[in-house]
Each structure stands twice: as structure tokens, then as C-alpha cells.
Design an enzyme around this catalytic site. Sequence first.
Site, PDB file in Angstrom:
ATOM      1  CG  HIS A 129       1.535  13.011  -5.596  1.00 16.19           C
ATOM      2  ND1 HIS A 129       2.312  11.872  -5.542  1.00 16.19           N
ATOM      3  CD2 HIS A 129       1.199  13.303  -4.314  1.00 16.19           C
ATOM      4  CE1 HIS A 129       2.445  11.506  -4.278  1.00 16.19           C
ATOM      5  NE2 HIS A 129       1.774  12.354  -3.511  1.00 16.19           N
ATOM      6  CG  ASP A 150       4.464   4.187 -11.933  1.00 19.68           C
ATOM      7  OD1 ASP A 150       3.605   4.813 -11.284  1.00 19.68           O
ATOM      8  OD2 ASP A 150       5.371   3.527 -11.399  1.00 19.68           O
ATOM      9  NE  ARG A 191       4.162   8.794  -8.067  1.00 18.51           N
ATOM     10  CZ  ARG A 191       4.974   9.227  -7.129  1.00 18.51           C
ATOM     11  NH1 ARG A 191       4.665  10.306  -6.439  1.00 18.51           N
ATOM     12  NH2 ARG A 191       6.083   8.597  -6.871  1.00 18.51           N
ATOM     13  CB  SER A 219     -11.231 -11.931 -12.880  1.00 20.84           C
ATOM     14  OG  SER A 219     -12.007 -11.126 -12.003  1.00 20.84           O
ATOM     15  CD  GLU A 237      -1.258  -9.038  -8.349  1.00 19.87           C
ATOM     16  OE1 GLU A 237      -0.100  -9.385  -8.038  1.00 19.87           O
ATOM     17  OE2 GLU A 237      -2.267  -9.671  -8.016  1.00 19.87           O
ATOM     18  CB  SER A 292       3.068 -11.920  -9.621  1.00 18.73           C
ATOM     19  OG  SER A 292       2.849 -12.374  -8.307  1.00 18.73           O
ATOM     20  NE  ARG A 300       0.156  -9.737  -5.495  1.00 18.95           N
ATOM     21  CZ  ARG A 300       1.487  -9.845  -5.421  1.00 18.95           C
ATOM     22  NH1 ARG A 300       2.062 -10.109  -4.277  1.00 18.95           N
ATOM     23  NH2 ARG A 300       2.226  -9.693  -6.489  1.00 18.95           N
TER      24      ARG A 300
END
Length: 185
Positions: A60, A160, A57, A88, A152, A149, A46
Site C-alpha cells: 500500500h 503497524d 501495508r 524462536s 504475535e 500470542s 501465526r
Amino acid sequence: MSECKNVFSILNELMENAKEIQNEDVLKVEDLIMNAKRIFVGGAGRSGFAARGFSNRLMHLGFQVYFVGEPTTPSIQEGDLLIVGSGSGNTASLVSNAKTAKAQGAKVATVTMFPENKIGSMADAAIRIPGVTEKCAGQGKGSVQSSGSSFEELTWITYDASVMDLMRITKQGDKELFARHANME
């Protein structure tokens, strides 16, 4: 309203954990990006999905970027940069990639929970993201979410945020980025 309880718990946790990310570390990685001849991005599982989004990106933005492991990825060389996303910091394949990059004279940056682990110890810059994964149970910061989670999600947000900084640095907007968007989907 009870259906949203978990959503608000997750968002509150992410906002609190995001406060621990050091802006100076993000700026160091952005500086490496701006000064790299070519950029290689790697990650597994993930974390690899978030890293793929970041590499997209960067493309881009007009950078020459490759995702490690793709058949069209060339050899890394001096002057290049490898960015590794690894919770990890010890994922064997990613450790091997970092060793190869360093042996070739490339710079290494990592986004990890444990900058003191193998990849981080080789890195020229590291962004520490709070969290915990099943690979490092008992270490790191716990989460209301499934293991990994929170790391990630914060990694994706950090990537971003870097893209937003790089847009400003390179004086580009959505129009310029969209001009490089895939047109054979």
C-alpha cells in the site's frame, strides 16, 4: 465486569512488554526498507499472518514487496531485503530463507524474541520482541496468554508502528495508501 478481567490483563501486559522494544532497532529496519530495491517478507504460522499483514501495508505504501512462498514471488537478489518474523528465530524453513537471501547478497532483517538465534545471527538488523512460544519453553518472558500470542500481537503492533513511520518518511497519507488497495476482492 469479571468478563473483561482477562482483556485488561492482556492489554496491561502488552503495554509493559512494548516498553522493552528498542526504537533504534525499529529505525534500523525502516532504513533497510527505505534502501531496498525489493522487499521480501516471510513468516510461518501465526507470526506469518502478522508478516502477511505487514507485507500488504508495504505494498500500500508503494514498495515492491513479495511474501515468501507465494507462486508469484521471484528470486531474491543483491539489493533486496528479506524481513523474517520468527518468534524462536530458529524455524527451519525461515532459517533456510535467510541463508538463501544472504548467499544472494540481500540484506536480512528479523523480528524475533531471540536475535541471538540462527536468523538473528545472520540479520543486518533485528527487532527484539519480548515473549515466549512453545518452541522455546523455559526461555523468554512469560505471558498470561497462550504461548506465542503476546509475541504475535506485539509484532503486529510493531509492524503497524513502522508503517506509520514509513508513511511520514514517504510523505503519504491514507488517501495514497488506499489508492493502492485491492479493487478486485
